[in-house]
Design an enzyme around this catalytic site. Sequence first.
Site, PDB file in Angstrom:
ATOM      1  N   LEU A  97      53.935  82.218 -23.542  1.00 17.89           N
ATOM      2  CA  LEU A  97      52.639  81.645 -23.898  1.00 17.89           C
ATOM      3  C   LEU A  97      52.382  81.971 -25.363  1.00 17.89           C
ATOM      4  O   LEU A  97      52.812  83.013 -25.858  1.00 17.89           O
ATOM      5  CB  LEU A  97      51.520  82.235 -23.032  1.00 17.89           C
ATOM      6  N   ASP A  98      51.672  81.103 -26.049  1.00 17.62           N
ATOM      7  CA  ASP A  98      51.335  81.372 -27.434  1.00 17.62           C
ATOM      8  C   ASP A  98      50.480  82.628 -27.532  1.00 17.62           C
ATOM      9  O   ASP A  98      49.808  83.025 -26.565  1.00 17.62           O
ATOM     10  CB  ASP A  98      50.573  80.190 -28.036  1.00 17.62           C
ATOM     11  N   LYS A  99      50.460  83.223 -28.701  1.00 16.05           N
ATOM     12  CA  LYS A  99      49.737  84.473 -28.928  1.00 16.05           C
ATOM     13  C   LYS A  99      48.307  84.431 -28.403  1.00 16.05           C
ATOM     14  O   LYS A  99      47.850  85.365 -27.743  1.00 16.05           O
ATOM     15  CB  LYS A  99      49.734  84.790 -30.428  1.00 16.05           C
TER      16      LYS A  99
END
Length: 308
Positions: free
Chosen positions: A129-131
């Site tokens: 997942l993105d940051k």
Amino acid sequence: MAVPDELAGLRLDQALAKMFPDFSRSRLKSWLVAGAVLVDGESRQPKDRVDGGEQVELTIVTELAVRSAPEPISLDVVFEDDDLLVINKQAGLVVHPGAGNPTGTLMNGLLHHSPALAELPRAGIIHRLDKDTTGLMMVGKTLAAHTALTRALAEREVSRHYVAVCRGVLTGGGKIDEPIGRHPVDRTRMTIRQDGRPAVTHFTVRERYRAHSFVDVKLDTGRTHQIRVHFAHRRHALLGDGVYGGRLGLPAGATAALIDELRGFKRQALHAAQLKLLHPVSGDELVLDAAIPEDFAHLLDVLRTDNK
């Protein structure tokens, strides 16, 4: 183990993949080249054909696959047993170490939580997942589980359900089928491009506000930044997305509370809310949920209040 007669005529690496489905074909091939697979007591080449009936001896080679240091990072564990770990990732947590983030990542925390993950690719992490995206992520705790989960994800046997807030008032749900590839100039971004990889996103509208929509999203594919890129392409970028988002989309006559909330929400409003999958060992169906995080829930409350 004897090579089954029905595999006669196959290349050795193909036969091994069918005989040892708990391991990926690439891993089996690397062990074969390294001499960890013997056929009738001898080393063979991946391209060699099998006749059926040969005796195969496989030595599983464990090695340090991850060199990051363990760190005591708090993890919200949703499910865990000997084979599978599912965590609810918090906002701001980078998944893998890299340039600018050598420490303090999810991988560092996983290695502290379960040191044996150092022997697995990417510490067992199946997808990322993105940051600043929150929600559910799968981790395989054994090589067999990691292989099975990776295959299940590739074969679309894992259902991933997200919730998001986007700009604009959507009239209904739909399907976004647009290929995604690396941006030709800004290599940190993704974009719609006809020579990109296929990407399909389905969405339905859960709630409508004066200038935004709260949506349910399901993925057929898992391209980098897929939901963010697809919604931005439709001119309905996710709220708070500083890379693809642009303007806030303030409605006319917005209250001070709404203006402050929209300006203060500094991450994309995207949460991986549910995973449906078969357990990689038992085969039992798992349906795992993660509640919307506090900052996201507060954003929805302010949007609802403004909508009255």
